[in-house]
Every structure is written in C-alpha cells, then in structure tokens.
Design an enzyme around this catalytic site. Structure first.
Site, PDB file in Angstrom:
ATOM      1  N   LEU A 109       0.996  -1.188  -0.242  1.00  0.00           N
ATOM      2  CA  LEU A 109       0.078   0.005   0.030  1.00  0.00           C
ATOM      3  C   LEU A 109       0.957   1.247   0.024  1.00  0.00           C
ATOM      4  CD1 LEU A 109      -2.817  -0.966   2.553  1.00  0.00           C
ATOM      5  CD2 LEU A 109      -2.964  -0.941   0.076  1.00  0.00           C
ATOM      6  N   ASP A 110       0.875   2.113  -0.777  1.00  0.00           N
ATOM      7  CA  ASP A 110       1.570   3.337  -0.848  1.00  0.00           C
ATOM      8  C   ASP A 110       1.367   4.080   0.579  1.00  0.00           C
ATOM      9  OD1 ASP A 110      -0.348   5.503  -1.337  1.00  0.00           O
ATOM     10  OD2 ASP A 110      -1.056   4.618  -3.078  1.00  0.00           O
ATOM     11  N   ALA A 111       2.439   4.960   0.623  1.00  0.00           N
ATOM     12  CA  ALA A 111       2.378   5.622   1.923  1.00  0.00           C
ATOM     13  C   ALA A 111       0.886   6.290   2.223  1.00  0.00           C
ATOM     14  CB  ALA A 111       3.359   6.584   2.124  1.00  0.00           C
ATOM     15  N   THR A 113      -1.955   5.635   1.432  1.00  0.00           N
ATOM     16  CA  THR A 113      -3.141   4.719   1.423  1.00  0.00           C
ATOM     17  C   THR A 113      -3.267   3.847   2.944  1.00  0.00           C
ATOM     18  OG1 THR A 113      -3.152   4.460  -0.835  1.00  0.00           O
ATOM     19  CG2 THR A 113      -4.158   2.776   0.324  1.00  0.00           C
TER      20      THR A 113
END
Length: 245
Positions: A109-111, A113
């Site tokens: 998960l990107d930062a 999200t």
C-alpha cells in the site's frame, strides 16, 4: 518404527489448531469430513506430520504448522510498506520489530493509502496471493473529487486504458455523495503501483483518501490504525481457497 507409528494423531492436530475439541475432531474424522494430502481419512488412529501434511476440513484448507504466522494490519496513512527504511521514515517493520518471526508484507500500500495489509512468513501463500494469475480481489473505499455519474461503473468494468496497459474493475459502487465529493467502493484484482489512484484520476475523479478494506474474504473490520490481529483459521482457509488450495 513404521510410517503408521510416526507423527501426531490427526484428531490431536485438529484440536491444537483450534478446529474443534479432541472429541469433536474425532467425530469430524469418522464422518468423513477430513482429508489429508487429498484423501479422506476416517480412521481415528491416523497419524500425520503437521509440518508437511495438507489437511482440509469440509473442503477448507487448515493450517496446522506452529511456525507459520498470519496477521492483518491496519496500516496507517504515512507509514511506508517496507520492513525497514534507510531514510528512517515510519514503516510497517516498526510495528512487528518485537516479534521473533521473520515476517514480510503481502503486496503493498503506498504511504498515502491506509487499510488492510497482510503479514506472514508463509512465502508460498504470499507469492500466490500477490500473483495476478490467481485473481485475488482487493476491495477499496475511495473518497474522490466531484460527483460521480451513474454510468461510470459500466465504463470501469469495461476497461480503461492507462499508460502501462488497460485495467478494469470487478465491481464498482457509489457508497455516499457529498457536495463536491463522492465515496466509492472498488473491487479489482490488479496489483500495479498506484492502480486505484491512477484509474480514478484517468476518469476525472482524483482520489482524496483511499482505504483498502478487504483482501479476498479477509476484512479490515474494526481493526484500529496501527493495530494487528491474528487471522482466524476460517480466514486463512479462505486465502488458500482463493489461490486454489
């Protein structure tokens, strides 16, 4: 010592795994509801090696190895999906630093999200869950800019072309509308980088906030940001089922 004399009694393995009491596990075996390595077992004297046996109850894969760990984490916004960060930024590894197992995250998960992230030391299952050929669905809630037209779901299910190829969603629902904003739910099995954000931006609805709420049949539920919980046997079984085991 013969092979039949080695290992642990099947009903004891099932009871230790939390499937049922020893007596109830015996009833499951006699009823033909338990299989080992693809064959139904009905005899109560059957012994198995918990480290190698593949056991199903009512067709559901049961994990009985003591050394395998399966966790669900609610990754907070601003935390990077890495087990360590050379720049000293907050990362997932910070939340499991005190554990003895060598865990790794299933996908990313990107930062920016937040939401459900699976952690495990079961490398084989993790690899299959991440591989697009197994089509394991991921569910997201996204707050986007603008009012979403009713026809957008049909367009997204048909497919939208991005710079690195087409993408289409499995499901799309409008959950709530507010002035200038819409809350939508998206289900897709894609795993490309920033895929949800890029997809919604491409159709004119940039994402303000994004939360992953489910991976297959494992749900975020009421797990608070930054907290972890162990998956249940039913949840582990659902993940095995999702990859065909």
């Amino acid at each position: 010592m013969t092979t039949a004399d080695q290992g642990v009694r099947l009903q004891k393995v099932l009871a230790k795994a939390g499937i049922a009491s020893r007596r109830a596990a015996e009833d499951l075996i006699v009823a033909g509801r338990v299989s080992v390595d693809g064959s139904v077992v009905r005899e109560l004297g059957r012994r198995v090696d918990p480290d190698t046996a593949v056991i199903h109850v009512d067709g559901e894969r049961i994990q009985v190895r003591d050394d395998l760990v399966y966790l669900a984490m609610n990754k907070p916004r601003g935390v990077h999906t890495t087990m360590s960060d050379e720049q000293g930024r907050p990362c997932v590894g910070d939340y499991v630093a005190g554990r003895g197992e060598r865990l790794f995250h299933v996908g990313r998960l990107d930062a920016d999200t937040e939401g459900l992230l699976l952690l495990t030391n079961d490398g084989d299952l993790a690899h299959k869950l991440m591989h697009p050929s197994f089509h394991v669905p991921k569910t997201y809630l996204a707050e986007v800019d603008g009012t979403v037209a009713r026809g957008l779901g049909k367009r997204l299910r048909a497919g939208v072309r991005l710079e690195d190829g087409p993408v289409k969603v499995d499901e799309f629902r409008i959950k709530d509308t507010r002035p200038g904003r819409t809350l939508v739910e998206i289900v897709l099995h894609e795993g490309r980088k920033h895929i949800v954000r890029r997809l919604l931006a491409e159709v004119g609805h940039p994402v303000r906030n994004l939360v992953r709420t489910a991976v297959g049949e494992v749900y975020l539920g009421n797990t608070k940001p930054g907290r972890l919980r162990a998956l249940t046997q039913a949840e582990i079984g659902s993940l095995y089922r999702a990859v065909g085991e």
